[in-house]
Design an enzyme around this catalytic site. Structure first.
Site, PDB file in Angstrom:
ATOM      1  N   GLY A   1      58.254  21.394  64.923  1.00  0.00           N
ATOM      2  CA  GLY A   1      57.783  22.756  64.723  1.00  0.00           C
ATOM      3  C   GLY A   1      58.633  23.448  63.676  1.00  0.00           C
ATOM      4  O   GLY A   1      59.809  23.109  63.495  1.00  0.00           O
TER       5      GLY A   1
ATOM      6  N   HIS B   1      61.331  32.588  66.704  1.00  0.00           N
ATOM      7  CA  HIS B   1      61.843  32.657  65.322  1.00  0.00           C
ATOM      8  C   HIS B   1      61.267  33.869  64.598  1.00  0.00           C
ATOM      9  O   HIS B   1      61.953  34.510  63.804  1.00  0.00           O
ATOM     10  CB  HIS B   1      61.450  31.396  64.539  1.00  0.00           C
ATOM     11  CG  HIS B   1      62.381  30.241  64.736  1.00  0.00           C
ATOM     12  ND1 HIS B   1      63.712  30.294  64.411  1.00  0.00           N
ATOM     13  CD2 HIS B   1      62.161  28.978  65.210  1.00  0.00           C
ATOM     14  CE1 HIS B   1      64.279  29.123  64.679  1.00  0.00           C
ATOM     15  NE2 HIS B   1      63.358  28.315  65.176  1.00  0.00           N
TER      16      HIS B   1
ATOM     17  N   GLN C   1      62.247  30.132  58.653  1.00  0.00           N
ATOM     18  CA  GLN C   1      63.253  29.065  58.525  1.00  0.00           C
ATOM     19  C   GLN C   1      63.345  28.530  57.094  1.00  0.00           C
ATOM     20  O   GLN C   1      64.338  27.912  56.737  1.00  0.00           O
ATOM     21  CB  GLN C   1      62.948  27.917  59.494  1.00  0.00           C
ATOM     22  CG  GLN C   1      63.141  28.289  60.966  1.00  0.00           C
ATOM     23  CD  GLN C   1      62.807  27.127  61.880  1.00  0.00           C
ATOM     24  OE1 GLN C   1      61.658  26.941  62.252  1.00  0.00           O
ATOM     25  NE2 GLN C   1      63.810  26.342  62.234  1.00  0.00           N
TER      26      GLN C   1
ATOM     27  N   HIS D   1      59.149  28.712  71.310  1.00  0.00           N
ATOM     28  CA  HIS D   1      60.349  28.554  70.482  1.00  0.00           C
ATOM     29  C   HIS D   1      60.070  29.081  69.064  1.00  0.00           C
ATOM     30  O   HIS D   1      60.881  29.812  68.484  1.00  0.00           O
ATOM     31  CB  HIS D   1      60.747  27.069  70.454  1.00  0.00           C
ATOM     32  CG  HIS D   1      61.905  26.739  69.551  1.00  0.00           C
ATOM     33  ND1 HIS D   1      63.092  26.208  70.009  1.00  0.00           N
ATOM     34  CD2 HIS D   1      62.059  26.850  68.203  1.00  0.00           C
ATOM     35  CE1 HIS D   1      63.910  26.028  68.996  1.00  0.00           C
ATOM     36  NE2 HIS D   1      63.308  26.395  67.881  1.00  0.00           N
ATOM     37  N   GLU D   2      58.910  28.714  68.509  1.00  0.00           N
ATOM     38  CA  GLU D   2      58.592  29.120  67.127  1.00  0.00           C
ATOM     39  C   GLU D   2      58.310  30.613  67.034  1.00  0.00           C
ATOM     40  O   GLU D   2      58.709  31.269  66.069  1.00  0.00           O
ATOM     41  CB  GLU D   2      57.396  28.324  66.599  1.00  0.00           C
ATOM     42  CG  GLU D   2      57.610  26.816  66.505  1.00  0.00           C
ATOM     43  CD  GLU D   2      58.896  26.426  65.791  1.00  0.00           C
ATOM     44  OE1 GLU D   2      59.336  27.145  64.879  1.00  0.00           O
ATOM     45  OE2 GLU D   2      59.476  25.388  66.168  1.00  0.00           O
TER      46      GLU D   2
ATOM     47  N   CYS E   1      66.836  22.610  67.229  1.00  0.00           N
ATOM     48  CA  CYS E   1      66.189  23.470  66.238  1.00  0.00           C
ATOM     49  C   CYS E   1      66.663  23.039  64.858  1.00  0.00           C
ATOM     50  O   CYS E   1      67.855  22.775  64.663  1.00  0.00           O
ATOM     51  CB  CYS E   1      66.574  24.919  66.507  1.00  0.00           C
ATOM     52  SG  CYS E   1      65.907  26.078  65.314  1.00  0.00           S
ATOM     53  N   LEU E   2      65.733  22.996  63.903  1.00  0.00           N
ATOM     54  CA  LEU E   2      66.112  22.587  62.545  1.00  0.00           C
ATOM     55  C   LEU E   2      67.097  23.583  61.923  1.00  0.00           C
ATOM     56  O   LEU E   2      67.821  23.232  60.998  1.00  0.00           O
ATOM     57  CB  LEU E   2      64.863  22.450  61.669  1.00  0.00           C
ATOM     58  CG  LEU E   2      63.917  21.315  62.083  1.00  0.00           C
ATOM     59  CD1 LEU E   2      62.657  21.321  61.231  1.00  0.00           C
ATOM     60  CD2 LEU E   2      64.616  19.957  61.984  1.00  0.00           C
TER      61      LEU E   2
HETATM   62 ZN    ZN Z   1      63.722  26.374  65.812  1.00  0.00          ZN
END
Ligand code: ZN
Length: 173
Positions: free
Chosen positions: A46, A139, A51, A135-136, A93-94
């Site tokens: 995701g 963000h 991000q 989660h997204e 998480c990235l």
């Molecule tokens: Zn994330």
């Protein structure tokens, strides 16, 4: 399609609130294509636009494990219902590279959004997809999964990432 740079904690840009997309046009689709390629390359399941430094309410998700890709695109996603029962995943998480923690979230959620073509859609998500969507969407509000941890745990992770960042930037040529 272009692979874009993923911002990482403690980059303050990640903490801002993303804005609604007015219209799903070709520029939006190009961004979504880039986000997808960036996510696949990372690799992750995701990614939110913030991000890659774009504060717009766009997320991409692909949970498929097989060769065949099954990307999901969400523009202006809104959670309209959350279940009372929770599910726990070990989340990463990235934007928080190499760090993982068990996070509880509602195990089901209903979400409204515009798809890749700007069509209004509703989705009843559960399990991993429900967790990933939440989660997204966090963000888009400037929230990272480490915000759910104890102060001590969180500051430990942020310190670690800050150090990594410093040593990455320290080059002699
Ligand atoms: Zn994330």
């Amino acid at each position: 399609m272009t692979i874009r740079k993923i911002l990482t904690e403690p980059d303050l840009f990640l903490r801002q609130k993303s804005k609604d997309v007015d219209k799903v046009d070709d520029a939006t689709r190009t961004l979504m294509d880039d986000m997808l390629e960036t996510m696949y390359a990372a690799p992750g399941i995701g990614l939110a636009a913030i991000q890659v430094g774009i504060p717009k309410r766009i997320i991409v998700i692909d949970l498929s494990k097989e060769e065949e890709k099954k990307p999901l695109f969400f523009v202006n996603p809104k959670i309209i219902l959350k279940s009372n029962s929770n599910i726990t995943y070990e989340e990463g998480c990235l934007s928080v590279p190499g760090q993982f923690a068990e996070i509880d979230r509602p195990d089901k959620c209903d979400v409204n959004y515009l798809d890749y073509n700007g069509k209004q859609c509703d989705l009843k998500a559960e399990g991993l997809l429900a967790t990933c969507i939440q989660h997204e969407i966090d963000h888009l509000e400037g929230i990272l999964f480490i915000d759910y941890l104890s102060k001590l745990k969180k500051s430990f992770i942020v310190k670690k990432l800050s150090k990594q960042k410093k040593s990455l930037e320290r080059i002699v040529v």
